[in-house]
Motif scaffolding. Structure first.
Motif, PDB file in Angstrom:
ATOM      1  N   ASN A   6       0.796  -1.226   0.000  1.00  0.00           N
ATOM      2  CA  ASN A   6       0.000   0.000   0.000  1.00  0.00           C
ATOM      3  C   ASN A   6       0.826   1.273   0.000  1.00  0.00           C
ATOM      4  O   ASN A   6       0.311   2.338   0.281  1.00  0.00           O
ATOM      5  N   SER A   7       2.135   1.151  -0.291  1.00  0.00           N
ATOM      6  CA  SER A   7       2.946   2.368  -0.243  1.00  0.00           C
ATOM      7  C   SER A   7       4.177   2.228  -1.113  1.00  0.00           C
ATOM      8  O   SER A   7       4.609   1.117  -1.456  1.00  0.00           O
ATOM      9  N   GLN A  54      -3.785   9.970  -7.192  1.00  0.00           N
ATOM     10  CA  GLN A  54      -4.700   8.937  -6.723  1.00  0.00           C
ATOM     11  C   GLN A  54      -4.341   8.435  -5.325  1.00  0.00           C
ATOM     12  O   GLN A  54      -5.004   7.563  -4.779  1.00  0.00           O
ATOM     13  N   ALA A  55      -3.248   8.941  -4.758  1.00  0.00           N
ATOM     14  CA  ALA A  55      -2.797   8.482  -3.449  1.00  0.00           C
ATOM     15  C   ALA A  55      -3.668   9.043  -2.333  1.00  0.00           C
ATOM     16  O   ALA A  55      -4.345  10.070  -2.484  1.00  0.00           O
ATOM     17  N   TRP A 104      -0.968   4.668  -0.805  1.00  0.00           N
ATOM     18  CA  TRP A 104      -2.101   4.480  -1.718  1.00  0.00           C
ATOM     19  C   TRP A 104      -3.355   4.119  -0.930  1.00  0.00           C
ATOM     20  O   TRP A 104      -3.294   3.656   0.204  1.00  0.00           O
ATOM     21  N   GLU A 105      -4.471   4.368  -1.547  1.00  0.00           N
ATOM     22  CA  GLU A 105      -5.730   3.908  -0.964  1.00  0.00           C
ATOM     23  C   GLU A 105      -5.716   2.391  -0.917  1.00  0.00           C
ATOM     24  O   GLU A 105      -5.266   1.733  -1.854  1.00  0.00           O
TER      25      GLU A 105
END
Length: 945
Positions: free
Chosen positions: A762-763, A816-817, A942-943
């Motif tokens: 996620n990152s 989009q993050a 990130w989502e």
């Protein structure tokens, strides 16, 4: 005294020998402004400046401050760490600098003049009128109404002058007697044959009056001096009172007011001019550092039941001595009141930026002792100075133990005259201060100052390019001075005969391995000095001294003498020496003190020093007494009970490795501790600034034997698999949960630099080394890449910026993050590297991404102390910064994405803006420097999903 009194140092100067009670009634404080003249041509005698009709005196000086001080000229408020002497004293003041002021030509003779009236009341009528100068350096003459009243020499002990026969009688309109007082004080620059201490070439000299001047009435029959000797083993106290003018009908009494019992009175037996007596003390209330109980005493002389003299004092029931060690070959242990004691000392030079030798406010002396106690010290070595009696009084009342050094003469002063003056000062100084319970030891000489000697020693320690090997060897040979050491031994024997109640050290010694003759003769204390800022070298040095100090050893002694049953102490140590500049002491204080506390064969240590002095910057306090920041409480490693750790303060280890750490217990507090448990905890911070508060923890019952140092526990710790800065913290806790000791060491878990790119579910983590900036611009200079590689940080002065470029194929998607986080460790930048304290060096700071400001703040300082552990690990001096955590989200994140991120680039700029103030420069730290294991880092989150 009145709170708004204009009299400086208004208190009675001798609480240990007090006649007067009410200033202006039964004693007069003569501190304050006096008329003054320098006498460069020494014309004052010929021109009779001491007479009533002398020339006009337009100058004014403030007593009791030496004429080199700012306080002497009403400029005390301007004094500070970098401003501590007056140019008024110099013959060519415009040519004087910080570098030459100790040797620049100055006035050597000063004349003081003041008119006074003797109070007309029962206290003064029919009494002798005595002028006392607490101390004046060096030769003092006194005139009263033009009549010469005496000549005295010596810079550290009181001078008394009887003015009575020179006083002018009053008349009907003004019955008070009047006096024109004139004092002439001479202090030659060539002071090698005078006891001078560190005035000789080290710090600002002290010329003229530097202790309180006062006037008091005294009967023809009076108490001259007295000695009080307590015996705790027999529960008795004895008195020896020297009197003058005794008559056949004189009675001598002493009233004793115990702290925990009703008062009682003792009649003394008079023989010749001395009154003596002893009495039982019950109950015995001991004077101890934890509870310094004092017995008040009042001495009275009566003639036919009429009171003719009264002097008030006090004493403490305490005993200093030694007890044998468990190992018969080991050094003895110091003991206080028959119990072993491990003394934690600091060198106390007792200099002041405003008054040089004199505190402008006696509360400064009290606060110095209070600070020392708060920092864990119970012992001060007053360094080659016989100090203000008020300092000794506060030590008596607060429970601070003292070693009192006698001031050495100047280099080359080992002459018949120099020796004569030294011996006289020793006798008088010892007599003045004999009754203070706080003083437990006298140190006769410091190193070989004055007789072979400081100048030659400097050639040995600091050989210059101009000194050949032969010259250095010759200088070393000059230190081997048989005649001087024979005289040192004679002075030790003299001091022992004058004061058998205390420990006497012959000389405080530096153990220079290439100087076999530089050591002790007979002594009650075997001491040595060292200054090292390298852990491994210091550890080896201390272990070597311990191993070589045993019964019969000649180590640290000159030929013909050897170690007998005396305690071993370190009487000076530190990681920052006198010539090392303004640097952090917190790092070396911790590991050096820790290493000393590992060894139970030691009885005491004395850290150099309590406060900075002029150009010597190794104090726990600055010269102006503002505290320095340590990053830990100094008492953690410097109290009765501590947990020394047999490990360097920080070490680097591979991720996932196992380390074993030995923890010792050193239990020397007055209170015995039972049922002690050792608790340990490993915590850390990773390269993304995440705290891991509990990586490992454990507990175990440990031995905690009173008056002993012993191994408590070997702790095995498995370090984390990921890079991290970890701390192993230990604490000793009693059965009821009371913490009694603590300590810590650090481990830098790192096998290689963190990866520049790291992707998780996620990152995206992007890192840069500080040396890889892509752009830099500063109004003043800035580091080259070579400078930054060496220092572990990049830095610039004034206003400007460093910029790093991050490129990655995922950067165009940051719109989009969920958010973008920016991490970096930054501080201001100053040229020098002083320890963190109240004197700050701030700077404005701005963090920009793609030229968009995302964070603004004020960086308060460029700090240096033990918190900069990573800087110390790489050989620096403890510089560190503040962790900046910038979070970019929402609308700001969209602006950043639109401002260049679509090209796959993000530019991180750390700046000091040119349009803001202050502009104090900037330091940006790498992952292996400073306080945190973090370099310039961008974290894109990130989502989820």
């Amino acid at each position: 005294m009145f709170p708004s009194s204009a009299i400086p140092r208004p208190e009675y100067p001798r609480p240990d020998r007090q006649r007067g009670l009410i200033e202006g009634v039964d004693w007069l404080n003569l501190n304050g402004p006096w008329q003054f003249r320098f006498d460069p041509q020494r014309r004052g005698h010929d021109e009779q400046w001491f007479g009533r009709s002398g020339p006009e005196w337009r100058e004014q000086i403030i007593v009791p401050f030496c004429w080199e001080s700012l306080a002497a000229w009403g400029e005390a408020d301007a004094a500070g760490n970098d401003h501590f002497y007056s140019t008024r004293v110099f013959l060519k003041p415009l040519e004087v600098t910080r570098e030459n002021h100790r040797i620049a030509a100055r006035h050597e003779v000063g004349w003081y003049r003041r008119r006074i009236e003797i109070p007309d009341n029962a206290h003064w009528r029919n009494h002798r009128i005595i002028l006392t100068i607490g101390a004046a350096d060096f030769a003092t003459d006194c005139w009263c109404n033009g009549v010469h009243c005496g000549h005295r020499e010596g810079g550290y002990v009181p001078h008394e002058f009887d003015l009575t026969d020179a006083l002018t009688a009053g008349d009907a309109d003004s019955p008070a007697r009047e006096a024109l007082l004139v004092l002439r004080v001479e202090d030659p620059m060539d002071n090698r044959e005078q006891p001078v201490g560190k005035q000789w070439g080290w710090y600002t000299p002290t010329s003229g009056i530097w202790q309180t001047v006062f006037l008091e009435p005294r009967a023809a029959t009076y108490i001259d001096n007295f000695r009080i000797v307590s015996d705790i083993d027999q529960g008795r106290v004895s008195f020896e009172v020297a009197c003058a003018g005794l008559q056949p009908n004189t009675t001598a009494l002493v009233a004793i007011i115990p702290p925990d019992a009703p008062p009682h009175q003792l009649a003394l037996t008079i023989s010749g001019s001395v009154a003596t007596g002893d009495t039982e003390v019950y109950p015995v209330s001991l004077w101890d550092t934890a509870d310094p109980k004092l017995y008040r005493v009042v001495f009275r002389l009566l003639e036919d039941e009429r009171e003719v003299d009264v002097v008030r004092s006090y004493f403490g029931m305490r005993k200093i001595g030694t007890v044998p060690a468990t190992d018969v070959n080991a050094p003895a242990m110091l003991s206080l009141n028959n119990k072993p004691i491990y003394l934690r000392g600091a060198l106390y030079q007792s200099y002041h930026p405003d008054g040089v030798y004199t505190a402008t406010d006696a509360r400064t002396l009290c606060r110095d002792i209070s600070f020392a106690r708060e920092a864990g010290f119970d012992f001060l070595r007053i360094h080659i100075k016989l100090d203000d009696p008020l300092l000794l009084y506060h030590a008596d009342t607060q429970g601070m133990l003292l070693m009192q050094d006698f001031p050495n003469f100047g280099e080359g002063g080992d002459t018949p005259l120099g020796r004569q003056r030294f011996e006289e000062m020793l006798r008088l100084g010892l007599a003045r201060d004999f009754n203070h319970p706080s003083i437990i030891a006298w140190c006769i000489f410091n190193e070989t100052w004055g007789f072979g000697g400081q100048t030659e020693l400097m050639k040995v320690i600091l050989p210059t390019s101009r000194a050949t090997k032969e010259e250095v060897k010759e200088a070393a040979q000059k230190l081997i001075n048989t005649s001087s050491f024979k005289w040192v031994h004679e002075m030790w024997q003299l001091a022992k005969s004058l004061d058998p109640t205390r420990l006497i050290e012959d000389m405080s010694v530096v153990a220079w391995e290439h100087l076999a003759a530089y050591g002790h003769v007979d002594t009650d204390i075997n001491s040595w000095h060292f200054y090292l800022d390298d852990y491994a070298k210091a550890k080896a040095h201390i272990e070597n001294v311990i191993a070589k100090t045993h019964t019969g050893s000649s180590f640290n002694y000159i030929e013909g003498y050897q170690q007998r049953g005396v305690p071993l102490i370190n009487s000076e140590y530190g990681g920052v020496g006198a010539l090392d500049g303004d640097r952090d002491v917190s790092w070396s204080f911790k590991f050096l003190t820790n290493e000393l506390r590992v060894h139970g064969q030691l009885s005491a240590y004395i850290y150099t020093e309590l406060h900075d002095v002029e150009w010597e910057y190794n104090g726990l306090l600055n010269y102006d007494r503002t505290p320095k920041e340590f990053g830990y409480p100094p008492s953690m490693i410097n109290q009765g009970d501590v947990l020394p750790i047999n490990a360097p303060p920080i070490a680097q280890h591979a991720p996932g490795s196992t380390v074993e750490v030995e923890v010792f217990s050193s239990h020397f507090s007055r209170r015995r501790r039972e049922g002690v448990t050792l608790q340990w905890l490993v915590s850390g911070m990773d390269t993304l600034g995440t705290h891991h508060p509990q990586l490992t923890r454990g507990r175990a019952r440990i031995p905690f034997t009173h008056h002993r140092v012993e191994l408590a526990q070997r702790i095995q710790v498995r370090l984390p698999e990921q890079p991290m800065l970890c701390a192993l913290s230990v604490a000793a806790v009693t059965a009821d949960g009371q913490p009694v000791a603590s300590n810590y060491v650090q481990h830098f878990v790192c096998g290689a630099p963190p990866p520049e790119r790291e992707e998780t579910a996620n990152s995206l983590i992007l890192r840069r080394r500080v040396t890889d900036w892509t752009d830099a611009e500063w109004s003043e200079s800035h580091a080259t890449r070579e400078d930054a590689i060496k220092a572990g940080c990049c830095y610039g002065y004034g206003a400007g910026y460093f910029e790093w470029e991050f490129t990655d194929e995922l950067i165009p998607l940051i719109g989009q993050a969920r958010r973008v986080r920016v991490l970096c460790e930054v501080s201001s930048r100053r040229i020098d590297t002083p320890q963190t304290d109240a004197h700050r060096h701030p700077t404005s700071f701005e963090l920009l991404i793609n030229d968009l400001p995302v964070h603004r703040t004020l960086l308060p300082d460029h700090p240096h102390d033990s918190r900069g552990a990573l800087s110390y690990l790489r050989g620096g001096r403890g510089g560190f910064g503040y962790l900046m955590r910038g979070a970019i989200e929402g609308e700001l994140l969209q602006q950043v994405a639109a401002a260049g991120a679509r090209h796959g680039t993000m530019r991180l700029r750390c700046a000091v803006p040119a349009d803001t103030f202050p502009q104090g420069g900037l330091s940006v730290y790498d992952y292996d420097c400073g306080r945190y294991p973090i370099g310039p880092t961008i974290l894109i989150e990130w989502e989820q999903g």
